[in-house]
Design an enzyme around this catalytic site. Structure first.
Site, PDB file in Angstrom:
ATOM      1  N   ASN A   9       0.880  -1.183   0.000  1.00  0.00           N
ATOM      2  CA  ASN A   9       0.000   0.000   0.000  1.00  0.00           C
ATOM      3  C   ASN A   9       0.913   1.227   0.000  1.00  0.00           C
ATOM      4  OD1 ASN A   9      -1.854   2.020   0.416  1.00  0.00           O
ATOM      5  ND2 ASN A   9      -2.225   1.524   2.590  1.00  0.00           N
ATOM      6  N   LYS A  11       0.184   4.247  -0.384  1.00  0.00           N
ATOM      7  CA  LYS A  11      -0.436   5.488   0.123  1.00  0.00           C
ATOM      8  C   LYS A  11      -0.127   6.639  -0.848  1.00  0.00           C
ATOM      9  CE  LYS A  11       0.261   3.567   4.664  1.00  0.00           C
ATOM     10  NZ  LYS A  11       0.101   3.748   6.079  1.00  0.00           N
ATOM     11  N   HIS A  96      -9.434   1.284   4.566  1.00  0.00           N
ATOM     12  CA  HIS A  96      -8.180   1.494   5.307  1.00  0.00           C
ATOM     13  C   HIS A  96      -8.446   2.474   6.450  1.00  0.00           C
ATOM     14  CE1 HIS A  96      -4.109   2.721   6.270  1.00  0.00           C
ATOM     15  NE2 HIS A  96      -3.706   1.622   5.675  1.00  0.00           N
ATOM     16  N   GLU A  98      -6.845   4.893   7.565  1.00  0.00           N
ATOM     17  CA  GLU A  98      -6.610   6.316   7.238  1.00  0.00           C
ATOM     18  C   GLU A  98      -7.821   6.899   6.524  1.00  0.00           C
ATOM     19  OE1 GLU A  98      -2.853   5.773   5.247  1.00  0.00           O
ATOM     20  OE2 GLU A  98      -1.948   5.231   7.162  1.00  0.00           O
ATOM     21  N   GLU A 168      -5.577  -4.844  10.400  1.00  0.00           N
ATOM     22  CA  GLU A 168      -4.543  -3.840  10.627  1.00  0.00           C
ATOM     23  C   GLU A 168      -4.840  -3.084  11.918  1.00  0.00           C
ATOM     24  OE1 GLU A 168      -2.521  -2.654   6.729  1.00  0.00           O
ATOM     25  OE2 GLU A 168      -4.294  -1.426   6.876  1.00  0.00           O
ATOM     26  N   GLY A 174       2.287   2.248  10.645  1.00  0.00           N
ATOM     27  CA  GLY A 174       3.253   3.341  10.493  1.00  0.00           C
ATOM     28  C   GLY A 174       3.915   3.764  11.788  1.00  0.00           C
ATOM     29  N   SER A 214       3.305  -2.134  10.400  1.00  0.00           N
ATOM     30  CA  SER A 214       4.747  -2.201  10.645  1.00  0.00           C
ATOM     31  C   SER A 214       5.339  -3.577  10.373  1.00  0.00           C
ATOM     32  CB  SER A 214       5.062  -1.729  12.074  1.00  0.00           C
ATOM     33  OG  SER A 214       4.646  -0.376  12.236  1.00  0.00           O
TER      34      SER A 214
HETATM   35  C1  PEP Z   1      -0.812   0.225   5.989  1.00  0.00           C
HETATM   36  O1  PEP Z   1      -0.961   1.436   5.974  1.00  0.00           O
HETATM   37  O2  PEP Z   1      -1.624  -0.514   5.412  1.00  0.00           O
HETATM   38  C2  PEP Z   1       0.345  -0.307   6.706  1.00  0.00           C
HETATM   39  C3  PEP Z   1       0.320  -1.545   7.081  1.00  0.00           C
HETATM   40  O3  PEP Z   1       1.383   0.578   6.949  1.00  0.00           O
HETATM   41  P1  PEP Z   1       2.809   0.222   7.622  1.00  0.00           P
HETATM   42  O4  PEP Z   1       3.264  -1.084   7.048  1.00  0.00           O
HETATM   43  O5  PEP Z   1       3.687   1.355   7.215  1.00  0.00           O
HETATM   44  O6  PEP Z   1       2.574   0.147   9.082  1.00  0.00           O
END
Ligand code: PEP
Length: 251
Positions: A9, A11, A96, A98, A168, A174, A214
Site C-alpha cells: 500500500n 499510500k 483502510h 486512514e 490492521e 506506520g 509495521s
Molecule cells: C498500511 O498502511 O496498510 C500499513 C500496514 O502501513 P505500515 O506497514 O507502514 O505500518
C-alpha cells in the site's frame, strides 16, 4: 485452498516515474526469484494504475487504494470502481483506517464501495482493525467483528468468497510497533471463526486474511508462520523493492 498474498500500500507516495520504476524493479527481482506460492500486489495511487499494469508483467497484480461509493455521475474528483477495473487492476483496498478516520469512510459507504467493486470484477482488500484505546479496554474483538459485519455481511457466501481481509491494528500502522505474533494469530483465528459462524467452514477456510501494521523483512517470517495469517498488507516497507522482496520471500 486460500492464497498467500503480499500487498503493498504505497499510500500518497511516489510520483508517476518513481512509481513505475519501482514496479519494474520489483518485477525484475521477481523474475529472478523462485516464488510460486505468493500473490504479489502493488497498491498504487490512482494515476499510476494504468502504467503500473503495463509495467507489472504476469507476476504482479495492481490494486487501487480506494474507489467511489457511486457508480458514475456528477461526483467531481471521484474515481469509480469501473474506471479502476478499466486500467487492468484486479484489486481495490477498501476501508483502510486512514480513510475511515481522515475521510469519514463509514460502514454505510463501504457497503456501497464493496458492492461496486464486486460488480466491476475487482477483489476488495477490506481493512479492519481497532485503535489502541479499544485494545486496551478489551474491546478489540467486538470492534473488528462489527466492522466485518457492517461492511461485508450483507454479501452472499458466493460474493464474500471473492473478498480478501486485512487485519490492521491502527496502533501498529506506520508506528514501528508491530502486533506480536500471538496477538496477530489470536485475532486472525477470531476473524476466521466469525466468518465460519456466518458463512460456514469452507468459506472461512478459503478466505485470505492479511496482517498489516509495521510488517517488515525482520518480522514477516514470524508473523506469516501463524496458521491463520495468510500474508501482509504492507505500507512503508513496500516503497523499497528490496524490503518488499524481503517480505515476499518470508513465506
Ligand atoms: C498500511 O498502511 O496498510 C500499513 C500496514 O502501513 P505500515 O506497514 O507502514 O505500518
Amino acid at each position: 485452498m486460500r492464497k498467500n498474498i503480499v500487498a503493498g500500500n504505497w499510500k500518497m507516495n511516489k510520483n508517476l516515474n518513481e512509481g513505475i520504476a519501482l514496479v519494474k524493479e520489483i518485477n525484475e527481482k521477481l523474475e529472478n526469484a523462485d516464488i510460486k506460492n505468493v500473490e504479489v500486489i502493488v497498491g498504487t495511487p490512482f494515476i499510476h494504475l494504468s502504467e503500473a499494469n503495463k509495467a507489472a508483467g504476469s507476476k504482479i497484480a495492481v490494486a487501487a487504494q480506494n474507489c467511489a461509493d457511486e457508480a458514475h455521475g456528477a461526483y467531481t474528483g471521484e474515481i469509480s470502481a469501473e474506471m479502476v477495473a478499466s486500467t487492468g487492476s484486479k484489486y481495490v483496498i477498501l476501508g483502510h483506517s486512514e480513510r475511515r478516520s481522515y475521510y469519514g469512510e463509514t460502514s454505510e459507504k463501504l457497503v456501497k464501495k464493496v458492492d461496486l467493486a464486486l460488480t466491476n470484477g475487482l477483489t476488495p482488500i477490506f481493512c479492519i482493525g481497532e485503535v489502541l484505546e479499544e485494545r486496551e479496554s478489551g474491546k478489540h474483538f467486538e470492534v473488528v467483528k462489527n466492522q466485518i459485519a457492517e461492511g461485508l455481511f450483507h454479501l452472499s457466501a458466493e460474493d464474500f468468497s471473492k473478498v480478501v481481509l486485512a487485519y490492521e491494528p491502527v496502533w501498529a500502522i506506520g508506528t514501528g510497533v508491530t502486533a506480536s505474533s500471538e496477538q496477530a494469530q489470536e485475532m486472525h483465528a477470531f476473524i476466521r471463526k466469525t466468518l465460519a459462524e456466518k458463512y460456514g467452514d469452507a468459506v472461512a477456510n478459503n478466505t485470505s486474511i492479511l496482517y498489516g501494521g509495521s510488517c517488515k523483512p525482520s518480522n514477516a517470517k514470524e508473523l506469516f508462520a501463524n496458521a491463520d495469517v495468510d500474508g501482509g498488507l504492507i505500507g512503508g516497507a513496500s516503497l523499497k523493492a528490496e524490503d518488499f522482496m524481503g517480505i515476499i520471500t518470508a513465506f
